[in-house]
Design an enzyme around this catalytic site. Structure first.
Site, PDB file in Angstrom:
ATOM      1  N   CYS A 137       0.832  -1.211   0.000  1.00 61.98           N
ATOM      2  CA  CYS A 137       0.000   0.000   0.000  1.00 61.98           C
ATOM      3  C   CYS A 137       0.864   1.257   0.000  1.00 61.98           C
ATOM      4  O   CYS A 137       1.408   1.652   1.033  1.00 61.98           O
ATOM      5  CB  CYS A 137      -0.928  -0.016   1.211  1.00 61.98           C
ATOM      6  N   CYS A 140      -0.333   4.092   2.222  1.00 62.25           N
ATOM      7  CA  CYS A 140      -0.055   3.888   3.650  1.00 62.25           C
ATOM      8  C   CYS A 140       1.428   4.130   3.960  1.00 62.25           C
ATOM      9  O   CYS A 140       1.759   4.726   4.981  1.00 62.25           O
ATOM     10  CB  CYS A 140      -0.382   2.463   4.091  1.00 62.25           C
ATOM     11  N   ASP A 141       2.313   3.642   3.118  1.00 63.29           N
ATOM     12  CA  ASP A 141       3.724   3.563   3.490  1.00 63.29           C
ATOM     13  C   ASP A 141       4.690   4.383   2.640  1.00 63.29           C
ATOM     14  O   ASP A 141       5.875   4.470   2.964  1.00 63.29           O
ATOM     15  CB  ASP A 141       4.179   2.083   3.457  1.00 63.29           C
TER      16      ASP A 141
END
Ligand code: NDP
Length: 314
Positions: A137, A140-141
């Protein structure tokens, strides 16, 4: 005789969608039951740092966030069952769901929050560096790879979007695809080809992930050419696997309307499925956003819609 649990609302799945639905349903005095499923807490329990869930100034841990959601749901009156639903009948009301434990759940409504799983390459070394450089993701990261070199694996829309998104942070993004043609939409391909930070490696697959142990961190990919079999190295700090997601919808095949990729179809601006009284929230119905906060939002919507539905049928 099988144990029977009766409830106004059965929530299947225990990620952000499931627990948020539970919090709202419990506070509406619907005494919901959450059946947690195979991976209690959902996809966030396999991530580490979370920096984009609103309300927390400092980085929090995915598993901790899910534990907090669980405790909050319980505190307001949710009954949580560590069970796996193996069969669902939505033909007649009350709906009937069978648990692996042998428990039968009878419910006037169902909220499906079973989520989706990112597909992984299933190489042993991938498992070792998941959360330590390997992610599924970028939203997300990606932030953790400022001015670093990263790779994206895949050739579909997700891979193209993730690669483009990562150029906001990384100094260089290498898209690695196993063929010499992308599957993604033409407009995304044009953007990829035009972006000077993106390099595409065609006909390559990851053979092995390598890294250091102290602190654990991915540093290198061993690639194999799918045509010649030749191997090469690519030094990267991060790798984003974007080879698709699978929504957990096999229980509902043939029972609810789904799209070609097996995501549950809901009515516009609603979580209502093709069967009245059955709602779907989170990644099980969403292949675009896939965020904890959007899943939580849909969980809230589903609970509010259940409340309205029950007030009409009761
Ligand atoms: P896709 O199934 O479209 O693409 C997966 C990609 O990963 C393919 O290029 C495939 O290669 C590759 N792949 C699969 N398995 C492996 C493997 N084991 N090793 C290496 N490569 C592999 O998945 P997406 O997640 O990209 O998209 C899913 C759906 O969601 C699509 O319908 C897509 O259009 C949609 N979507 C829409 C978006 C939007 O509208 N903005 C954004 C994101 C997704 P190969 O090509 O060789 O099969």
């Amino acid at each position: 005789m099988k144990e029977v649990f009766k409830t106004d609302v059965l929530i299947i799945g225990s990620g952000p969608a499931g627990y948020t639905a539970a919090i709202y349903a419990a506070r509406a005095n619907l005494k919901p039951i959450v059946v947690t499923g195979l991976e209690p807490g959902g996809q966030l329990t396999i991530t580490t740092d979370v920096e984009n869930y609103p309300g927390y100034e400092n980085i929090i841990q995915g598993p901790w966030l899910m534990e907090e959601m669980k405790k909050q749901a319980e505190k307001v009156g949710t009954q949580i069952k560590n069970d796996i639903i193996t069969e669902v009948s939505v033909k007649n009301s009350p709906f009937c769901s069978m648990g692996e434990s042998g428990i039968k759940y009878e419910s006037k409504s169902i909220i499906i929050a079973t989520g989706a799983q990112a597909r992984w390459l299933k190489i042993e070394s991938e498992e070792k560096y998941k959360g330590y450089g390997i992610s599924a993701c970028a939203t997300c990261d990606g932030f953790f790879f400022k001015e670093k070199e990263v790779a994206v694996i895949g050739g579909g829309n997700t891979a193209a979007e993730e690669a483009l998104y990562l150029t906001n942070f990384a100094s260089k993004v290498t898209l690695i695809h196993r063929r010499e043609k992308l599957r993604s939409e033409k407009i995304l391909q044009d953007r990829l080809f035009k972006n000077s930070k993106i390099n595409i490696l065609w006909n390559k697959k990851v053979k092995e992930f390598e890294g250091i142990d102290q602190p654990k961190q991915l540093t290198n990919l061993i690639l194999e050419d799918t045509k010649t079999g030749e191997t090469s190295n690519l030094n990267v700090s991060g790798t984003f696997i974007a080879i698709g997601h699978d929504p957990a919808t096999s229980l509902f095949k043939g029972k609810l309307n789904m799209d070609d990729n097996n995501y549950i179809i809901t009515k516009p601006d609603s979580t209502e499925t093709s069967i009245k009284g059955v709602y779907a929230a989170g990644d099980v119905k969403d292949k675009i956003y896939r965020q904890a906060v959007t899943a939580a939002g849909m969980g809230c919507m589903a609970a509010l819609e259940v409340e309205k539905f029950l007030s009409e049928v009761n």
